[in-house]
Design an enzyme around this catalytic site. Structure first.
Site, PDB file in Angstrom:
ATOM      1  N   LYS A 110       0.825  -1.207   0.000  1.00  0.00           N
ATOM      2  CA  LYS A 110       0.000   0.000   0.000  1.00  0.00           C
ATOM      3  C   LYS A 110       0.866   1.266   0.000  1.00  0.00           C
ATOM      4  O   LYS A 110       0.525   2.248  -0.640  1.00  0.00           O
ATOM      5  CB  LYS A 110      -0.978  -0.015   1.179  1.00  0.00           C
ATOM      6  CG  LYS A 110      -2.129  -0.976   0.934  1.00  0.00           C
ATOM      7  CD  LYS A 110      -3.048  -1.085   2.122  1.00  0.00           C
ATOM      8  CE  LYS A 110      -4.185  -2.047   1.826  1.00  0.00           C
ATOM      9  NZ  LYS A 110      -4.899  -2.448   3.054  1.00  0.00           N
ATOM     10  N   LYS A 189      -6.355 -10.844 -14.587  1.00  0.00           N
ATOM     11  CA  LYS A 189      -7.263 -11.038 -13.459  1.00  0.00           C
ATOM     12  C   LYS A 189      -8.174  -9.814 -13.317  1.00  0.00           C
ATOM     13  O   LYS A 189      -7.699  -8.687 -13.363  1.00  0.00           O
ATOM     14  CB  LYS A 189      -6.445 -11.228 -12.176  1.00  0.00           C
ATOM     15  CG  LYS A 189      -7.285 -11.317 -10.918  1.00  0.00           C
ATOM     16  CD  LYS A 189      -6.406 -11.386  -9.688  1.00  0.00           C
ATOM     17  CE  LYS A 189      -7.210 -11.554  -8.428  1.00  0.00           C
ATOM     18  NZ  LYS A 189      -7.545 -10.402  -7.666  1.00  0.00           N
ATOM     19  N   LYS A 192     -10.386  -4.157  -9.519  1.00  0.00           N
ATOM     20  CA  LYS A 192     -10.615  -2.703  -9.521  1.00  0.00           C
ATOM     21  C   LYS A 192      -9.358  -1.965  -9.934  1.00  0.00           C
ATOM     22  O   LYS A 192      -9.403  -1.013 -10.693  1.00  0.00           O
ATOM     23  CB  LYS A 192     -10.954  -2.222  -8.100  1.00  0.00           C
ATOM     24  CG  LYS A 192     -12.361  -2.405  -7.678  1.00  0.00           C
ATOM     25  CD  LYS A 192     -12.633  -1.659  -6.369  1.00  0.00           C
ATOM     26  CE  LYS A 192     -11.905  -2.234  -5.165  1.00  0.00           C
ATOM     27  NZ  LYS A 192     -12.397  -3.550  -4.725  1.00  0.00           N
TER      28      LYS A 192
HETATM   29  P1  ADP Z   1     -10.057  -6.092  -6.337  1.00  0.00           P
HETATM   30  O1  ADP Z   1      -8.907  -6.909  -6.905  1.00  0.00           O
HETATM   31  O2  ADP Z   1     -11.018  -5.690  -7.401  1.00  0.00           O
HETATM   32  O3  ADP Z   1      -9.586  -4.931  -5.492  1.00  0.00           O
HETATM   33  P2  ADP Z   1     -10.625  -7.294  -3.855  1.00  0.00           P
HETATM   34  O4  ADP Z   1      -9.171  -7.454  -3.577  1.00  0.00           O
HETATM   35  O5  ADP Z   1     -11.383  -6.254  -3.098  1.00  0.00           O
HETATM   36  O6  ADP Z   1     -10.834  -7.069  -5.416  1.00  0.00           O
HETATM   37  O7  ADP Z   1     -11.301  -8.718  -3.675  1.00  0.00           O
HETATM   38  C1  ADP Z   1     -12.381  -9.010  -2.834  1.00  0.00           C
HETATM   39  C2  ADP Z   1     -12.644 -10.508  -2.912  1.00  0.00           C
HETATM   40  O8  ADP Z   1     -12.984 -10.904  -4.263  1.00  0.00           O
HETATM   41  C3  ADP Z   1     -11.425 -11.359  -2.538  1.00  0.00           C
HETATM   42  O9  ADP Z   1     -11.858 -12.464  -1.771  1.00  0.00           O
HETATM   43  C4  ADP Z   1     -10.865 -11.825  -3.852  1.00  0.00           C
HETATM   44  O10 ADP Z   1     -10.215 -13.073  -3.744  1.00  0.00           O
HETATM   45  C5  ADP Z   1     -12.099 -11.908  -4.733  1.00  0.00           C
HETATM   46  N1  ADP Z   1     -11.737 -11.575  -6.122  1.00  0.00           N
HETATM   47  C6  ADP Z   1     -11.457 -10.343  -6.608  1.00  0.00           C
HETATM   48  N2  ADP Z   1     -11.152 -10.387  -7.916  1.00  0.00           N
HETATM   49  C7  ADP Z   1     -11.234 -11.684  -8.281  1.00  0.00           C
HETATM   50  C8  ADP Z   1     -11.033 -12.389  -9.511  1.00  0.00           C
HETATM   51  N3  ADP Z   1     -10.700 -11.746 -10.630  1.00  0.00           N
HETATM   52  N4  ADP Z   1     -11.192 -13.730  -9.531  1.00  0.00           N
HETATM   53  C9  ADP Z   1     -11.541 -14.388  -8.400  1.00  0.00           C
HETATM   54  N5  ADP Z   1     -11.755 -13.786  -7.211  1.00  0.00           N
HETATM   55  C10 ADP Z   1     -11.599 -12.459  -7.132  1.00  0.00           C
END
Ligand code: ADP
Ligand code: TRP
Length: 319
Positions: A110, A189, A192
């Site tokens: 971060k 992948k 966000k």
């Molecule tokens: P982002 O990558 O969009 O910031 P987060 O880190 O907030 O997403 O992820 C929240 C939850 O969603 C986590 O448990 C994460 O493993 C799952 N997740 C996020 N993106 C994916 C993805 N592309 N495929 C599978 N699971 C995902």
């Protein structure tokens, strides 16, 4: 089995979040004792705008209820409604070696991304440990980036138990290994931070735009196409049963349709799949007093457990 998870109220949810995490959480309500909370204290580490934090928290509550969290089956609350967690955070801080936090990847990542190095951000894993330990959690379902935080919670629990006897249950992280990574519009992948998402609660126009931006190759309309290598197909599969997947696969192999057609079909699939969820979400956003009632109900259940746990800890620490 007591399972606990915290949800960061951080803006728009996408189908990667849904198929990668949320759906399993909803299904688990039938087999485990689920504790689910909106981690608004944690969100403060990256957002210090009160109005925005409140709005995000309300949206997260509406979203998760519309996905199917059942407040009768699960304990569902807003983190800041159970203040005991803050008190435990401070107590646990006395058992947290600096080195343990200094090794945390998430903090370093971060900072590298430009967040300022505040004490809140640094001690974030201790608050997460308090969330977990306060409720005698056995399992914590998390994404890979959060495993280390659960290990930190375990280390802190061990230290306290060494000092005071068996006060805390040692939690374990649960990572769903067999779940595929959901790809985003660019084939990487979905995340966000990569701006390659297909969002669940955006308006139809944005949805259409996101789906049309899915990267495909340049095979001509009339030619057969390879479904397994197509990002549109990879995403559409999530919404289809075996028969539906087979039908779509055949359309690819037959030729005569372009990627534009498949994108249009995917657009319909997404709209159909989330139709009721989106309606429920919008309905809930218009009922803030109902949302508050549901969260208050969850907080009262969580608070009771938290207060009982804290009684034991007060004796040990001398409060
Ligand atoms: P982002 O990558 O969009 O910031 P987060 O880190 O907030 O997403 O992820 C929240 C939850 O969603 C986590 O448990 C994460 O493993 C799952 N997740 C996020 N993106 C994916 C993805 N592309 N495929 C599978 N699971 C995902
Ligand atoms: N740190 C978690 C995340 O960023 C959210 C969270 C806070 C959490 N407290 C928790 C997750 C306790 C599991 C258990 O996603």
């Amino acid at each position: 089995m007591r399972v606990l998870t915290g949800i960061q109220p951080s803006g728009d949810l996408h189908i990667g979040n849904y198929f990668g995490a949320i759906k399993q959480m909803i299904d688990a309500q039938n087999t485990s004792e689920m504790f689910i909370f909106i981690a608004n204290y944690h969100a403060m580490t990256s957002l210090q705008n009160g109005e925005k934090l409140k709005e995000n928290s309300i949206k997260a509550a509406a979203a998760f209820l519309s996905f199917g969290i059942d407040p009768q089956k699960s304990v569902f609350w807003l983190q800041s409604d159970v203040k005991e967690v803050m008190e435990l955070y401070w107590i646990l801080s006395q058992f947290t070696p600096m080195g343990l936090l200094e090794r945390a990847h998430s903090y370093k990542d971060k900072i590298a991304k430009g967040l300022s190095a505040s004490h809140g951000l640094f001690s974030y894993p201790v608050l997460m440990a308090a969330d977990i330990l306060l409720f005698d959690t056995q399992l914590v379902p998390v994404g890979k980036d959060q495993i280390q935080h659960v290990e930190i919670a375990r280390d802190i629990a061990l230290k306290v138990n060494n000092e005071w006897g068996e006060i805390f249950i040692l939690p374990e992280a649960k990572i769903n290994e067999d779940l595929a990574v959901i790809v985003g519009t660019d084939g990487a992948k979905m995340s966000k931070s990569y701006k390659n998402t297909i969002d669940i609660f955006n308006d139809d126009k944005t949805l259409k735009k996101q789906i049309s931006s899915i990267v495909t190759d340049s095979t001509a309309l009339e030619d057969p196409k390879n479904p397994e290598e197509c990002n549109v197909f990879k995403i559409a599969k999530l919404f289809l049963d075996n028969e539906g997947q087979e039908n779509l696969r055949n359309r690819y192999l037959k030729g005569g349709e372009g990627y534009g057609h498949f994108k249009m079909y995917l657009n319909e699939l997404v709209i159909d799949y989330f139709k009721e969820i989106r309606e429920k979400y919008n309905e809930l956003l218009n009922k803030p007093s109902y949302l508050k009632e549901v969260l208050d109900f969850g907080a009262s259940k969580a608070r009771k457990i938290a207060q009982e746990k804290m009684q034991k800890i007060y004796t040990k620490i001398g409060l």
